[in-house]
Structures are given as C-alpha cells and as structure tokens.
Design a protein around this motif. Structure first.
Motif, PDB file in Angstrom:
ATOM      1  N   ARG A 150       0.933  -1.195  -0.087  1.00 30.32           N
ATOM      2  CA  ARG A 150      -0.052  -0.117  -0.047  1.00 30.32           C
ATOM      3  C   ARG A 150       0.851   1.219   0.263  1.00 30.32           C
ATOM      4  O   ARG A 150       1.795   1.261   0.913  1.00 30.32           O
ATOM      5  CB  ARG A 150      -0.645   0.223   1.382  1.00 30.32           C
ATOM      6  CG  ARG A 150      -1.927  -0.652   1.645  1.00 30.32           C
ATOM      7  CD  ARG A 150      -2.546  -0.375   2.926  1.00 30.32           C
ATOM      8  NE  ARG A 150      -3.837   0.453   2.323  1.00 30.32           N
ATOM      9  CZ  ARG A 150      -4.429   1.428   3.226  1.00 30.32           C
ATOM     10  NH1 ARG A 150      -3.830   1.902   4.467  1.00 30.32           N
ATOM     11  NH2 ARG A 150      -5.639   2.210   2.879  1.00 30.32           N
ATOM     12  N   ILE A 151       0.619   2.134  -1.002  1.00 29.99           N
ATOM     13  CA  ILE A 151       1.355   3.512  -0.822  1.00 29.99           C
ATOM     14  C   ILE A 151       0.342   4.522  -1.026  1.00 29.99           C
ATOM     15  O   ILE A 151      -0.558   4.469  -1.664  1.00 29.99           O
ATOM     16  CB  ILE A 151       2.363   3.558  -2.175  1.00 29.99           C
ATOM     17  CG1 ILE A 151       3.416   2.388  -2.019  1.00 29.99           C
ATOM     18  CG2 ILE A 151       3.050   5.023  -2.179  1.00 29.99           C
ATOM     19  CD1 ILE A 151       4.455   2.256  -3.164  1.00 29.99           C
ATOM     20  N   ILE A 152       0.535   5.496   0.046  1.00 34.06           N
ATOM     21  CA  ILE A 152      -0.250   6.729  -0.047  1.00 34.06           C
ATOM     22  C   ILE A 152       0.869   7.785  -0.359  1.00 34.06           C
ATOM     23  O   ILE A 152       1.558   8.042   0.528  1.00 34.06           O
ATOM     24  CB  ILE A 152      -0.888   6.939   1.165  1.00 34.06           C
ATOM     25  CG1 ILE A 152      -2.001   5.784   1.474  1.00 34.06           C
ATOM     26  CG2 ILE A 152      -1.541   8.352   1.223  1.00 34.06           C
ATOM     27  CD1 ILE A 152      -2.475   5.680   2.786  1.00 34.06           C
ATOM     28  N   ASN A 153       0.602   8.582  -1.301  1.00 35.13           N
ATOM     29  CA  ASN A 153       1.547   9.703  -1.760  1.00 35.13           C
ATOM     30  C   ASN A 153       0.649  10.798  -2.177  1.00 35.13           C
ATOM     31  O   ASN A 153       0.092  10.950  -3.478  1.00 35.13           O
ATOM     32  CB  ASN A 153       2.384   8.919  -2.889  1.00 35.13           C
ATOM     33  CG  ASN A 153       3.425  10.085  -3.481  1.00 35.13           C
ATOM     34  OD1 ASN A 153       3.773  10.987  -2.659  1.00 35.13           O
ATOM     35  ND2 ASN A 153       3.989   9.901  -4.665  1.00 35.13           N
ATOM     36  N   ARG A 154       0.617  11.872  -1.309  1.00 34.77           N
ATOM     37  CA  ARG A 154      -0.104  12.876  -1.543  1.00 34.77           C
ATOM     38  C   ARG A 154       0.634  14.226  -1.333  1.00 34.77           C
ATOM     39  O   ARG A 154       1.425  14.228  -0.054  1.00 34.77           O
ATOM     40  CB  ARG A 154      -1.093  13.164  -0.646  1.00 34.77           C
ATOM     41  CG  ARG A 154      -2.305  11.783  -0.934  1.00 34.77           C
ATOM     42  CD  ARG A 154      -3.289  11.808   0.296  1.00 34.77           C
ATOM     43  NE  ARG A 154      -4.059  10.462   0.052  1.00 34.77           N
ATOM     44  CZ  ARG A 154      -4.712   9.972   1.004  1.00 34.77           C
ATOM     45  NH1 ARG A 154      -4.849  10.631   2.227  1.00 34.77           N
ATOM     46  NH2 ARG A 154      -5.471   8.670   0.794  1.00 34.77           N
ATOM     47  N   ASP A 155       0.764  15.164  -2.345  1.00 34.23           N
ATOM     48  CA  ASP A 155       1.429  16.344  -2.278  1.00 34.23           C
ATOM     49  C   ASP A 155       0.653  17.532  -1.354  1.00 34.23           C
ATOM     50  O   ASP A 155      -0.515  17.264  -1.270  1.00 34.23           O
ATOM     51  CB  ASP A 155       1.762  17.063  -3.392  1.00 34.23           C
ATOM     52  CG  ASP A 155       3.063  16.902  -3.970  1.00 34.23           C
ATOM     53  OD1 ASP A 155       3.984  16.549  -3.158  1.00 34.23           O
ATOM     54  OD2 ASP A 155       3.483  17.400  -5.034  1.00 34.23           O
ATOM     55  N   PRO A 156       1.287  18.120  -0.432  1.00 30.96           N
ATOM     56  CA  PRO A 156       0.575  19.087   0.272  1.00 30.96           C
ATOM     57  C   PRO A 156      -0.050  20.133  -0.519  1.00 30.96           C
ATOM     58  O   PRO A 156      -1.279  20.569  -0.565  1.00 30.96           O
ATOM     59  CB  PRO A 156       1.512  19.881   1.038  1.00 30.96           C
ATOM     60  CG  PRO A 156       3.066  19.554   0.445  1.00 30.96           C
ATOM     61  CD  PRO A 156       2.820  18.228  -0.435  1.00 30.96           C
ATOM     62  N   GLN A 157       0.508  20.420  -1.677  1.00 27.39           N
ATOM     63  CA  GLN A 157      -0.286  21.542  -2.575  1.00 27.39           C
ATOM     64  C   GLN A 157       0.120  21.219  -4.036  1.00 27.39           C
ATOM     65  O   GLN A 157       1.070  20.985  -4.214  1.00 27.39           O
ATOM     66  CB  GLN A 157       0.341  22.923  -2.231  1.00 27.39           C
ATOM     67  CG  GLN A 157      -0.690  23.761  -1.505  1.00 27.39           C
ATOM     68  CD  GLN A 157      -0.043  25.191  -1.310  1.00 27.39           C
ATOM     69  OE1 GLN A 157       1.309  25.427  -1.266  1.00 27.39           O
ATOM     70  NE2 GLN A 157      -0.904  26.345  -1.719  1.00 27.39           N
TER      71      GLN A 157
END
Lengths: 334, 344
Positions: free
Chosen positions: B149-156
C-alpha cells in the motif's frame, strides 16, 4: 412507553448476539425465537418462547418486529412472510444473492408498508459513523478519495466459501456499503483484481482470498478497497476519506491501550480478533436505530435498496475480475 | 584522499537543494561548478562554489570535474546524461530520466559505452524508514509478500507551468511509487490498473493532466498493490507505506516535524506530516548523494540505476494507457511499444 415486542428468526452466532443485546434493551421485549437447531430449554429458562418453526413467530399477533438472522438462502422467503404478516423487519445481509429475488422481496415489503432495515452494522460503528459525520459536516470538504482496508483474521471453512457467492458478495459487500455510506455517493464503475495467495483450496472453489478493487463514484471521487481473508495479527479494519479540506481516518481498535516497552522496541496489542469483538457496539446501535424508526415511523437509514445496491456492485466486481476489465454498475431498477 | 570534484547542472528548486547538500553534508565531494541558465553567481559564491556558468557545456569540458548532478527540468534529462557520459563524467540524475523508454535506452547506452556510473534520484530508496521496511520484507519478517500500500499525496498542487512540463502525474509523481513498489517488493510489476481524475484544480485538467489517482498493480509473484495519489492533500506531504504478508503487516507512518502532542478541550493535536518533500526526505536526499559519491570513488554499483528508471517509466506508461483506455494493461504490452504519449 410501551415496549416493542420482538421475535428472532435464526439464533446462530449472529442471532444469539442480537438476542443478548435485545434482552438488555428497555425498549424491547424479546418474546420468542425460532431456529431449526435451537436448544429450546436454554431459551425457555430465560423466559423466551422457543420453537423450531419460524411460522410460530411470524403468525404471533403480539409480535411487531422480527430480526431475521437465519442462513442467507432463507432470508428472502422469511422477509416476505413477515411483511405479509405486518411485521417490521430487520434482516442480516444479504437479502439474497439474486438481484431479481431481492427486488421481489423489496416490492413485497413496500406493498405491506412495513419497515425493513438491513444489517450493515458497520455504519453504526462509532468511529465510522464519526467519519461519515465529518464528511456530512464538510470537515474534509469535497470528497476526493475513499480508502478501505478490510482483512479477516482467518479464512472461513471451505464449505462456507463454496456457498458464499464469492468474496465480493460475502465479504467485500460490507466495504461496498461503506464506500457508499462514507462518500454519500454511488459507485458507477468497478475494476477488481483478485488473487489466491492464502489457501489454494479457495482457488479450487472458484473464489479468491486477496483483492484490490478500484471504483469511480458518481460525484467524481475515486475509491479503493483492499481485502484479505487472512491477517495473522487480527481483524484489520480501517477507513480513510481524503477531501479538498483534508483527510480523516479511523484506525484499528485494540482490546486495550497497553504498551509494552523492551529492548526490542514498543509493542501494543493486536487489533480485536474479529467482527463480534470489533463491532460490538454497532450491533447494539443498529437495533436501537431500528426501534426508533418503528416508534417514530421513520425510514430506516439502511433500507432495502441499500441491501440491493452493494449486491449489484459485488456482481460487477466479480465480472470485472473474471473478465479483467472495468464494469459499470447497473442502476438498481426497483 | 582528495574529494571528488562535482559539477551541478540546473539550479532550480531541487538543483539548489542538491548543491547545498553536497557542500554542507557530503565531505567527500567538492562542488567546483554550477551551471544554470538562471544562475545567481553571488548565491553560488556564498556557498563556496568557485564557478557559476550559464551553459553546462563548459562544465562538461572541465577535465577536473569527475561527476555531475543533473537537476534540469525533466524533458532535458536524457540529453544531459548522454552529453555528460560522452564527456566521461559520472552522473547523478533526477527522476524521471525521460518520459518514454526510447530516450532512456539511448542514455543508458551512452552511459554503458562511456563506462561511467549513473544513479537516478529515487531518493526514497535512501530513507531510513523505507530502507528498514525493505529489509524487513527481504528478511521475510511478514512471510511471503501479499500486498503493498502506498499513499503519496503532495501538500499543495504545483503551479500550472510545472504541470505542463512535468510529463503528467504518473511520470512526475507516481514514478516514485512505481519505483517504491519495485524497491520494497524486490519484484517487477506485471500489470497495472489505473483510474484518475481532476478534482483539485480544473486547470490541471485543461493542461491534459490529472491530480487524483488510484492505481492497482499486480506483482510478478501474484501479490497485489495499491497506490493512491493526490496533488493536494491540504494537510501536508502524506507519505505512508505498508507491506502485508502471510505473517503480518509492516507500516511506515508519516514523519512529523516534532513529537509535540497537545491535549485540549477541542481534541488531541499532533503535528501534521513533514512537508514539503525536501523536509520529509531531508536525510534521504543527503544519503543518496553520499552513496553516489561513494560509488564514484569505490566503483561499487549504485542503488538506484538507469534500469530502475526505465522500469518505473514503463509502469507509468502502462498506467497512462490503462487510464486512457480504461482497461488493465500488462507491462509486457508497454515493453513492446516504442513510445506512448505522455498525457491525454
């Protein structure tokens, strides 16, 4: 206020759990139970009538509401008989594995004008309902993504797997409902990947034990469910919603908050072993809601159509996995 | 032993960071030259870098420079690798090397012919938590791997000019996740299912890209993985990783800037995830350059190779095709194609 008089059809594992909960509720009087395999003396010693024949419960004029907790193939018939007898009905999921049979049943209950609530208990879990509440109140803004991890501690017996309708209809069906519940949106399309990684016998029975399901929702958001039939560390149940204003997540619940520190590091307890422990409170809360809906003449928050739609999603997921392509979820078409 | 003389090509956000890391945190390296079209020579001077050039050709012509760090915009990477290799320089190049396998293969051939080292900027491979996760998977801590499982989210969300030159979400952003899947599992991706959409910023959609995606992958041993991406979480740089196996689950949570926990009437509050990526992967960015310089000096093989870059790009291509045609795509299908367009 007058108590609601109730009967339970089917007192196996889940029916007995409901019976124990109902007995503790001041608003309800559990009058009788019926089950072809029950131990009548045990029930009678608790002041509850017991019979092998569901007809004795259904035809009892004093009984206003029934809980249907029998084996899945009997659900639709019992719902219809109870509805025709004017009883309000709480039924465990699924109503049936054939959507047409479900539609017939819903037509009968609608015609009879009785309440029908489906046992998607996880909606009543305090953590998950809080996540839903945060979404409703706009705490995460517009929903972008719903993520669910749902892993059982151990696979069911192979005889159970064979009659279960497959993992998507038996297990993931809860998660399909949760995606709808948390997002407040419908699933339009599914893409399912499955694998047999735990027990080859599950594969021989034509089922899978590991899956990832991608979904496109009608509000434009995306969703993903991860399932496994076996997590050695316990019942792994987590949900997460990402939206335009942030994210919200519900973690696993542990039996205690104890942490042990040693030279090897820190250790906390494993998650609750399985659903009876993890979702204990939800089983109480769903029945209290059912009773409130009867008393106040409200539509139950998990109604018949909520029983039908996850079935359609599960069937689409099964097709998607078998044919290795995205599949649109059909309209429920009541 | 005298330090390895290094040149830095490109002085945008990431080029400046690498340069500062080389100067402050890689004692075995000496940065002699920085080349950038938009160079501010006083800034370079302050860091103790003697030469600031507008054109990197002169940097490559300097026989004293043994190794270069390429941090140009992504579309210029492959060409820079080829030129640096022909000039006999060892190369550290930011990801992605290119947006399609063709230019990557050319760059790899140039590197091979020149006999130089090439390390690609898959910084996560040097993150202490991910290294530990990878070692635990490899050591069989959870038995046979069944899921990642990979969660990869940029702040902005990045500005739209960046989006337009980025090659698209899968090539610019998810590329790290494809590499992380390969790194953590030690296996190749065999099949990709991707869904994606534009929910954060309609302009990203207008630019032909997406800002939100979920990707399911199947690995060579049959295990399944999921990746989710967002260009804008709203709460920080969300980096979480899990490996699920027959004997348990391994999870790497977000790193928080401080461990402060505030229990107030309104709830218990802790810091959000370390953001942006230069903060979260601060140690990894230093470690990757130390490792690169170490490999240049010792001749040992690098830990993030051009072949890794190629494999990640092929996964990004498969994801692009999967999303555009709304169907699962096997990697073998992409492998046979010369090039798939970057975004639709």
């Amino acid at each position: 206020m007058k108590q609601i008089v109730m009967g339970i059809l089917g007192v196996g594992r889940i029916g007995s759990l409901h019976a124990d909960n109902v007995i503790g509720m001041p608003d309800i009087r559990l009058k009788s139970v019926a089950d072809p395999f029950l131990e009548a003396e045990e029930w009678r010693s608790r002041g509850i009538e017991a019979s092998l024949d569901p007809g004795l419960v259904i035809d009892d004029d004093e009984i206003e509401a029934v809980l249907i907790c029998s084996s899945t193939p009997t659900h639709a018939d019992l719902i219809e008989r109870a509805a025709l007898a004017g009883k309000h009905i709480f039924c465990e999921k699924p109503i049936a594995l054939d959507p047409d049979r479900v539609r017939q049943t819903l037509a009968v209950t609608a015609e009879a004008g009785v309440k029908l609530q489906i046992g998607f208990n996880r909606r009543f879990d305090p953590s998950f309902s809080k996540v839903r509440q945060a979404v409703v109140e706009g705490e995460v803004g517009d929903v972008y993504l719903v993520k669910i991890v749902a892993r059982d501690p151990a696979p069911p017996p192979i005889e159970y797997v064979q009659d279960s309708g497959g993992m998507f209809l038996d297990m993931t069906i809860h998660d399909f409902d949760m995606v709808r519940f948390l997002s407040g949106s419908e699933v339009e399309e599914v893409q399912a990947l499955g694998a047999v990684l735990i027990d080859p016998a599950i594969g021989q029975a034509g089922d899978v034990d590991t899956a990832v399901v991608l979904m496109k929702l009608s509000n434009g958001a995306l969703a993903v469910i991860e399932n496994s039939r076996k997590a050695v560390f316990g019942y792994d149940q987590r949900v997460e919603v990402l939206g335009s204003r942030g994210g919200i997540e519900a973690f696993n619940e542990l039996p205690s908050q104890v942490r042990v520190r040693s030279g090897e590091g820190e250790r906390s307890e494993n998650p609750h072993y399985f659903f009876l422990e993890r979702y204990r409170q939800s089983y109480v809360d769903e029945l209290e809601t059912f009773v409130t809906c009867i008393r106040e003449d409200q539509e139950p928050p998990v109604s018949g159509i909520d029983g039908l739609i996850p079935l359609l999603i599960g069937m689409a997921a099964t097709t998607s996995m078998r044919e290795n392509r995205p599949v649109r979820v059909p309209e429920p078409a009541l | 032993m005298k330090p390895t003389t290094v040149g830095v090509i490109g002085a945008g956000r990431i080029g400046r960071m690498h340069l500062q890391n080389l100067v402050h945190s890689v004692p075995d390296a000496f940065v002699k030259t920085v080349a950038s079209r938009s160079i501010d020579s006083s800034w370079a001077e302050e860091l103790g870098v003697p030469l600031a050039l507008r054109d990197y050709e002169a940097l490559l012509g300097d026989p004293e420079i043994e190794a270069v760090v390429v941090a140009l915009s992504s579309d210029l990477h492959a060409q820079a690798i080829c030129r640096a290799a022909r000039a006999g320089k060892h190369i550290f190049c930011e990801k992605p090397v290119a947006f399609s396998p063709g230019p990557i293969r050319e760059a790899l051939a140039a590197v091979r012919d020149a006999g130089v080292q090439l390390q690609v900027g898959f910084n996560r491979r040097f993150d202490p938590s991910l290294l530990k996760l990878q070692q635990a998977v490899r050591d069989g801590a959870v038995g046979e791997l069944q899921g990642l499982r990979i969660i990869n989210r940029d702040p902005q969300a990045p500005d739209i000019e960046f989006v337009q030159r980025s090659g698209g979400l899968f090539f610019d952003f998810t590329i790290h996740d494809f590499d992380t899947v390969r790194f953590l599992s030690g296996m190749e991706i065999s099949e990709v299912h991707a869904i994606g959409t534009t929910l954060v910023d309609p302009e990203i959609g207008t630019a032909g890209d997406i800002d939100t995606a979920v990707i399911a992958v199947r690995l060579a041993n049959g295990a399944l993985g999921s990746i989710d991406n967002s260009r804008e979480s709203g709460y920080g740089y969300d980096q979480r990783f899990e490996a699920f196996g027959a004997q348990g689950n391994l999870a790497v949570d977000n790193v928080r800037p401080t461990t402060l926990s505030s229990s107030l009437e309104s709830g218990v509050f802790v810091d959000g995830p370390a953001s942006p990526f230069v903060e979260r992967y601060r140690e990894a960015f230093i470690a990757e350059l130390r490792a690169f310089v170490g490999c240049v000096r010792s001749g040992e093989p690098v830990a993030a190779t051009g072949e890794d870059a190629l494999a990640a790009i092929q996964a990004a291509q498969a994801a692009t095709l999967s999303r555009r045609e709304n169907r699962p795509v096997e990697l073998a299908e992409v492998d046979q194609q010369v090039s798939v367009g970057v975004s639709s």
